[in-house]
Design an enzyme around this catalytic site. Structure first.
Site, PDB file in Angstrom:
ATOM      1  N   CYS A 121       0.821  -1.227   0.000  1.00 52.72           N
ATOM      2  CA  CYS A 121       0.000   0.000   0.000  1.00 52.72           C
ATOM      3  C   CYS A 121       0.847   1.266   0.000  1.00 52.72           C
ATOM      4  O   CYS A 121       0.323   2.370  -0.135  1.00 52.72           O
ATOM      5  CB  CYS A 121      -0.951  -0.021   1.188  1.00 52.72           C
ATOM      6  SG  CYS A 121      -1.916  -1.541   1.268  1.00 52.72           S
ATOM      7  N   HIS A 257      -3.308   6.744   2.098  1.00 48.30           N
ATOM      8  CA  HIS A 257      -3.737   5.417   1.658  1.00 48.30           C
ATOM      9  C   HIS A 257      -5.116   5.134   2.255  1.00 48.30           C
ATOM     10  O   HIS A 257      -5.370   5.424   3.431  1.00 48.30           O
ATOM     11  CB  HIS A 257      -2.710   4.377   2.105  1.00 48.30           C
ATOM     12  CG  HIS A 257      -3.206   2.975   1.969  1.00 48.30           C
ATOM     13  ND1 HIS A 257      -3.753   2.514   0.795  1.00 48.30           N
ATOM     14  CD2 HIS A 257      -3.274   1.943   2.852  1.00 48.30           C
ATOM     15  CE1 HIS A 257      -4.124   1.256   0.968  1.00 48.30           C
ATOM     16  NE2 HIS A 257      -3.854   0.893   2.200  1.00 48.30           N
ATOM     17  N   ASN A 288     -10.259  -0.694  -0.134  1.00 50.03           N
ATOM     18  CA  ASN A 288      -8.798  -0.558  -0.065  1.00 50.03           C
ATOM     19  C   ASN A 288      -8.203  -1.210  -1.310  1.00 50.03           C
ATOM     20  O   ASN A 288      -8.245  -2.435  -1.450  1.00 50.03           O
ATOM     21  CB  ASN A 288      -8.294  -1.246   1.214  1.00 50.03           C
ATOM     22  CG  ASN A 288      -6.779  -1.261   1.323  1.00 50.03           C
ATOM     23  OD1 ASN A 288      -6.066  -0.950   0.364  1.00 50.03           O
ATOM     24  ND2 ASN A 288      -6.280  -1.638   2.494  1.00 50.03           N
TER      25      ASN A 288
END
Ligand SMILES: CC(C)(COP(=O)(O)OP(=O)(O)OC[C@H]1O[C@@H](n2cnc3c(N)ncnc32)[C@H](O)[C@@H]1OP(=O)(O)O)[C@@H](O)C(=O)NCCC(=O)NCCS
Length: 332
Positions: A121, A257, A288
């Site tokens: 990420c 993020h 996500n």
């Protein structure tokens, strides 16, 4: 001693164009709660997620990357042939070798350098740091940075630690030379002592030796990751602001993020961002999407009119490794 006779590259770099591609399907919580014995209410309250974007079975991670890249190249006004380096940040390209970047570069008509980054990420912000350095060293005129993930290929729908969070998407930017500083220094690092916190359930050797219970998927120790992200990342973001020579009051967009809406809100508080700052909350609709989540949230803020070209954005990626990276950028 003989030294080299070389010229320096341009002093600064900038984001010259942005493109994104979301998985074709918005999958609501109702569609995924049964195998994890969860509820729409729990997922919304604990993560903020209402839907996650998931790609069709026949859409590959490279398809998503190509689509986002074509839009980024068009926005920057260049062709694939003008790209001197392609950096693909991904943890879901399904081959250990070759990397996905050369395949992507070939599709785009680039014969430039091409390599993958495995920084989960944080991959997009790692890529920006690399691209900025390549441009300023004179090693590349235009660098394409792509965060692309087809997370759904590596989730176990019955795993209630992470499966319901993840989505499929790609975000791409072109990094080129600039007359003015438009990408701040990258503040980055790692804490490998937390390598077990977010990981593939089995190694490929365990698969080979018949020791894996099933096809390897992603797993996380959510509460530990939550604490790390909520309390250790704000100081990194503050360092990135300081390194860019600005203050929190100068920031107009915060694009972290998209891991969990509660982590995002906690970071806003700890960094001390003023109320006028637009905050990326694309997680609500996209989930996500790992390396793709920051460019996705950037595109969403711009599309919704909450951020605009020329705005000063603080972006920070963090995840499996553990790894993290942050920088202040001027939006394209
Ligand atoms: C995943 C996450 C939302 C879980 O929330 P949490 O409060 O830490 O959850 P816990 O594991 O402590 O469990 C709390 C309760 O929720 C339950 N629970 C856990 N996962 C659940 C799920 N998917 N659905 C419903 N209930 C769940 C647990 O059983 C527990 O119930 P109990 O209190 O009755 O025992 C949270 O840890 C998180 O967001 N972590 C960071 C994740 C992340 O950002 N990962 C990507 C990093 S880049």
């Amino acid at each position: 001693m003989t030294t080299l006779n070389i010229s320096r590259g341009p002093e600064f770099s900038r984001i010259a164009g942005l493109g994104v591609a979301r998985g074709e399907n918005a999958v609501p919580n109702e569609d995924i709660i049964e195998p994890i014995n969860s509820s729409d209410e729990w997922i919304r309250k604990m993560t903020g997620i209402a839907t996650r974007v998931r790609a069709n079975a026949d859409t590959s991670v490279i398809d998503l990357a190509e689509s986002a890249s074509r839009d980024a190249l068009a926005a920057a006004g260049i062709d694939g042939g003008d790209v001197d380096a392609v950096i693909l940040s991904t943890i879901t390209y399904p081959h250990m070798t070759p990397g996905g970047a050369p395949v992507l570069a070939d599709r785009l008509g680039s014969t430039g350098a091409a390599f993958d980054i495995s920084a989960a990420c944080a991959g997009y912000c790692y890529g920006i740091g690399q691209a900025d350095a390549l441009v300023r060293s004179g090693s590349a005129r235009n660098v394409l940075v792509v965060g692309a993930e087809k997370m759904s290929d590596f989730v176990d729908p019955a795993d209630r630690t992470i499966s319901y969070l993840l989505g499929d998407a790609a975000g791409a930017v072109v990094i080129s030379a600039s007359d003015e500083p438009r990408i701040g220094p990258t503040v980055w690092g790692s804490d490998g002592s937390g390598a077990q916190l977010i990981r593939q359930t089995s190694s490929w050797l365990e698969v080979r030796d018949g020791e894996a219970e099933a096809f390897p998927t992603l797993y996380q120790e959510g509460p530990s990751v939550f604490k790390w992200a909520s309390f250790k990342m704000a100081p990194v973001a503050l360092q990135a602001i300081e390194a860019a020579g600005v203050t929190p009051d100068d920031i107009t967009a915060f694009i972290p993020h998209q891991a969990n809406i509660r982590i995002i809100d906690q970071m806003v508080k700890q960094i001390g961002l003023p109320k006028h700052v637009a905050v990326g909350r694309d997680i609500v609709d996209s989930g996500n999407t790992s390396a793709a989540s920051i460019p996705l949230a950037t595109e969403r803020l711009i599309r919704d009119g909450k951020a605009a070209s020329g705005d000063l954005a603080l972006q920070i990626g963090f995840g499996a490794g553990l790894v993290y990276a942050a920088q202040v950028v001027v939006l394209p």
